[in-house]
Design a protein around this motif. Sequence first.
Motif, PDB file in Angstrom:
ATOM      1  N   ILE A   1      39.928  29.102 -30.951  1.00  0.00           N
ATOM      2  CA  ILE A   1      38.950  28.805 -32.011  1.00  0.00           C
ATOM      3  C   ILE A   1      38.007  29.990 -32.179  1.00  0.00           C
ATOM      4  O   ILE A   1      37.725  30.425 -33.286  1.00  0.00           O
ATOM      5  CB  ILE A   1      38.165  27.523 -31.661  1.00  0.00           C
ATOM      6  N   PHE A   2      37.509  30.507 -31.057  1.00  0.00           N
ATOM      7  CA  PHE A   2      36.592  31.652 -31.092  1.00  0.00           C
ATOM      8  C   PHE A   2      37.406  32.930 -30.899  1.00  0.00           C
ATOM      9  O   PHE A   2      38.132  33.060 -29.911  1.00  0.00           O
ATOM     10  CB  PHE A   2      35.537  31.533 -29.985  1.00  0.00           C
ATOM     11  N   LYS A   3      37.286  33.851 -31.827  1.00  0.00           N
ATOM     12  CA  LYS A   3      38.025  35.109 -31.753  1.00  0.00           C
ATOM     13  C   LYS A   3      37.051  36.262 -31.827  1.00  0.00           C
ATOM     14  O   LYS A   3      36.159  36.285 -32.674  1.00  0.00           O
ATOM     15  CB  LYS A   3      39.047  35.191 -32.873  1.00  0.00           C
ATOM     16  N   ALA A   4      37.247  37.221 -30.942  1.00  0.00           N
ATOM     17  CA  ALA A   4      36.325  38.362 -30.857  1.00  0.00           C
ATOM     18  C   ALA A   4      36.784  39.472 -31.794  1.00  0.00           C
ATOM     19  O   ALA A   4      37.971  39.827 -31.824  1.00  0.00           O
ATOM     20  CB  ALA A   4      36.268  38.881 -29.429  1.00  0.00           C
TER      21      ALA A   4
ATOM     22  N   GLU B   1      35.547  39.908 -26.123  1.00  0.00           N
ATOM     23  CA  GLU B   1      36.723  39.055 -25.913  1.00  0.00           C
ATOM     24  C   GLU B   1      36.509  38.061 -24.775  1.00  0.00           C
ATOM     25  O   GLU B   1      36.908  36.898 -24.861  1.00  0.00           O
ATOM     26  CB  GLU B   1      37.948  39.934 -25.622  1.00  0.00           C
TER      27      GLU B   1
ATOM     28  N   GLU C   1      33.715  36.708 -23.617  1.00  0.00           N
ATOM     29  CA  GLU C   1      32.810  35.621 -23.998  1.00  0.00           C
ATOM     30  C   GLU C   1      33.505  34.626 -24.915  1.00  0.00           C
ATOM     31  O   GLU C   1      33.324  33.409 -24.794  1.00  0.00           O
ATOM     32  CB  GLU C   1      31.570  36.211 -24.684  1.00  0.00           C
ATOM     33  N   ALA C   2      34.308  35.157 -25.858  1.00  0.00           N
ATOM     34  CA  ALA C   2      35.039  34.273 -26.768  1.00  0.00           C
ATOM     35  C   ALA C   2      36.026  33.408 -26.000  1.00  0.00           C
ATOM     36  O   ALA C   2      36.175  32.208 -26.271  1.00  0.00           O
ATOM     37  CB  ALA C   2      35.766  35.112 -27.821  1.00  0.00           C
TER      38      ALA C   2
ATOM     39  N   ASN D   1      34.233  30.512 -24.282  1.00  0.00           N
ATOM     40  CA  ASN D   1      33.891  29.435 -25.229  1.00  0.00           C
ATOM     41  C   ASN D   1      35.112  28.609 -25.595  1.00  0.00           C
ATOM     42  O   ASN D   1      35.026  27.383 -25.732  1.00  0.00           O
ATOM     43  CB  ASN D   1      33.251  30.030 -26.484  1.00  0.00           C
ATOM     44  N   ASN D   2      36.257  29.278 -25.769  1.00  0.00           N
ATOM     45  CA  ASN D   2      37.494  28.538 -26.029  1.00  0.00           C
ATOM     46  C   ASN D   2      37.837  27.608 -24.865  1.00  0.00           C
ATOM     47  O   ASN D   2      38.260  26.471 -25.063  1.00  0.00           O
ATOM     48  CB  ASN D   2      38.649  29.524 -26.250  1.00  0.00           C
TER      49      ASN D   2
END
Length: 1103
Positions: A252-255, A261, A263-264, A267-268
């Motif tokens: 869902i979260f893409k850096a 990357e 941190e994303a 979160n995923n």
Amino acid sequence: MSERFLVVPVAHADESAFGGEADGDSVFDAGGGEGERAERRGSVPILQYSREPNKYGDGTPRESSPFIHNTDDYKGTLYDGKNMALFEEEMDSNPMVSSLLSKLANYTNLTQGVREHEEADEDEGAKKKTVKSPQMGTFIGVYLPCLQNILGVILFLRMTWIVGTAGILESFIIVSMCCSCTMLTAISMSAIATNGVVPAGGSYYMISRSLGPEFGGAVGLCFYLGTTFAGAMYILGTIEIFLTYIVPSAAIFKAEEKALEAEAMLNNMRVYGTCCLTLMAVVVFVGVKYVNKLALVFLACVVLSILAIYAGVIKTIFEPPVFPVCLLGNRTLQNHGFDKCMKTEIIDNVTVTTKLWSLFCEGPELNASCNEYFNLNNVTEIQGIPGLTSGVISENMWGSYGPAGMMVEKALPSVPATPSSQDQYMPYVVNDITTFFTLLVGIYFPSVTGIMAGSNRSGDLRDAQRSIPIGTILAILTTTIIYLSCVVLFGACIDGVVLRDKFGDSVKGNLVIGTLSWPSPWVIVIGSFFSCCGAGLQSLTGAPRLLQAIARDGIVPFLEVFGHGKANGEPTWALLLTALICESGILIASLDAVAPILSMFFLMCYLFVNLACALQTLLRTPNWRPRFKYYHWTLSFLGMSLCLALMFISSWYYALVAMLIAGCIYKYIEYRGAEKEWGDGIRGLSLNAARFALIRLEEAPPHTKNWRPQLLVLLNLDSELSVKHPRLLSFTTQLKAGKGLTIVGSVLEGTYLTRETEAKRAEQNIKSTMAAEKTKGFCHVVVSSNLRDGISHLVQSAGLGGMKHNSVLMAWPGNWRQSNDPQSWKSFIETVRETTAAHQALLVAKNVDSFPHQERLSEGTIDVWWIVHDGGLLMLLPFLLRQHKVWRKCKMRIFTVAQLDDNSIQMKKDLQMFLYHLRLNAEVEVVEMHDSDISAFTYEKTLVMEQRSQMLKQMQLSRTEREREAQLIHDRNTASHAVLNDKADATPERVHMTWTKEKFFTERNRNREPNANVAVRDLFNMKPEWESLNQSNVRCMHTAVKLNEVVVNKSQGAHLVLLNMPGPPRNRGGDENYMEFLEVMMEGLNRVLLVRGGGREVITIYS
């Protein structure tokens, strides 16, 4: 609760034992007429287990057992014979051996939850089914569950990275340490598990019953938290496999930038992990049976994955798999954004740049500005899996630790470049976290946990005492061999840069361990995915049941709500709490951060399993008879030490937090008062330590510096057997502040056989009062033929060895004048004499009901009247009292009395210096008491006292005493009578201080004269009789009156007055006069503590 067994015939078992309505012949007395009918019908009686409470017991709480203390109403007919007539009275409580063996044969160890299911079935009115006896053997019941629980997520996701980072040698050490720890723990666990039946609850049950409720609760909750965080780790592993290796596009979260990357990804993990946890919790809530049925599927995934790894290793000998790794200089590149490992390529005789060029240069042009390191170094391609015979093992022998962001490099020549901040945006493979040896230990350890799986299923095993040791130890040996071989094989087959590449970026995002497997990497990816799913589900299934078991034991009161669940026993509330704690682990989102947390909790649990075994072995408790013989306390101690070492090696701050949590739970259970008695080892250890300490104390009396009042508190009970003066216990608490010995004693008159129940009730009442007054100590109620002997027994024999009392505290008998029975004050005086003879101090509290309870006193004084030196106890008591919050604000004043020939000024200086050396802060005052004429008041007081004494002697003689006196008189010859009469006539009219039988006769004859009754004389016409008073009594009364005047004058407003207590007269005839002297001395004072020393120094000026 006692349990009952009813005998039912097999012919009707389906109806009577399992839910049908029994007819009149279905339940009958063994040995009765119906039993004979059953035999005639050819049916064999069997024992039916009845969970109906025993209605015929005596109400005494006993250990729940189906074998002893059965008091069935039909039992009388069971032993209807002459052979055992000698024992027939004991049959009610102690069964015959034949009956015991019969019950043992039919006893089944029900698994956890069966009882709740039965209750639910009863409520619904459904027909009960027969409970099948456990049939699982060692392989299915212990070996495979342990194997499945031990092998898991760390092996698939982190093992290659650990080998690459630590090197083969250090990885071998890590695996050996962790596996040795679990093996030693398994040996200790086997000994405990084979020392009797272990019901469902497994490790928690073993630890709590071996180490007591405090340790059991603390370690049980640690094990619960470990299992819960293990669930979080498995879920995070599942999501990591899903997002990294199966469907990377599902993120869902893409850096947009490489630096973001990580941190994303976290979160995923949080989002998907929460969804996965919710789904798993729903599955567990809806039906646990589906989870258990899928267990075999999950196990098959694990086994197939491991077989695929070994198959892949063998295949590398002949044909290594093709997984090229691209290096720029000696730096490893992420093989994502390019397809060819080259800077330029020639197409149609034209040199063109590749996608790799675009990653390091500002454009695709050949003259574009490029990264300095890219310009200086060439690109090379190496084989990621060189194979078993390639000799790569020598390169991977040593570790390669480094900080976060350090590039993964191969030992190749390269041209260094100036470090640039742009390097972090280049597609290099870098360390995502700082690596060091101890971190790897913490991350690896969860891969060896799961050894308790067999003991947790003990209720389902055919022979738990045989299966648990064999199955668990074989499983640990198997997994140890797998892990150690994997360390060597990974290091021998895979290149070091690929091993250190945690997420497989250098091999096109493949799972590194998957690149080695045969026939396809997907075997490992899918296998590990389902393995992690299954392990997560089983953690969410097991943890709530563990919490439910702890809650139902009732040792942690605030957890009791989690003991409830659905009608069939499913722990709904416990599952909810487990899901919430698991969510906190998922929010951490990093597998590497969660693993050390659960390592701590599991290590704590294993530590206490080893401690329990070592303790039981060393104490040699009679019940310690394990069937598993291959254990020794040194092995358990080594395992315990290894657990502790691994805790601090993994993470010293997590170790301290885990210990703090366990310590807080321990102290909380201890504070709330764990009422469970499980015959645990800690209690045995306490007894041994107490015995050792008592023997040491016996060697020599305590030094003056160590002297403190060890109190025997003598309590009076009312007709309801309640404590008359509870404030005496409050004062004890304030004086002792929880230190030293306190024995609270009381005496009941009668014989123990007739008053046993009352004695126990009195003891319970005293204990509850002690708890209310926060008095810590021991309670002892003695039944004696009379009060005086009972107190004498307590004074002589209370305590044990060196832990005996040295002081006696009691209340002043305030109503001794009004009492018709002289025994009350006579017992008091005898107690004074006996404490003096025993060299014990005596404290007597007057108006004890007005003493403070828990309320703090405002500023005031504690006044000490130091008249004679008694060893310094008068000085010590106020100091001890002021240590307590109730008396803390009070100041200490010391008064001493100076005679006519004393230098009062010098006395004051000497006393101040003495107190200075004693390190006591107190005001000093010297009171001068000059010799003065004896006042008329004193004479009248003495006269009234002697007249009252005389009247009591006449009136208080009991009938038996009169008869005894009459018999004595009758036996005397006439000459003796004449002598006595002459002596009586010659004696002037005065009171005799010594009351003998001869004097009783004389007094009785004298008082028969007219108008001789002292009760009706006019007091105003008695002055001529002052001359006939006993001068010793007059002097004593004079001292009491004068001293009372001085004390009242100085200390009437004091919070507490401490006075020297004069000793009773040697001549017992003046006992009642002694009581009068004390009463006069304390008259007009509110709170008084009379103190009589024990004949030894209790305070010293020396250090």
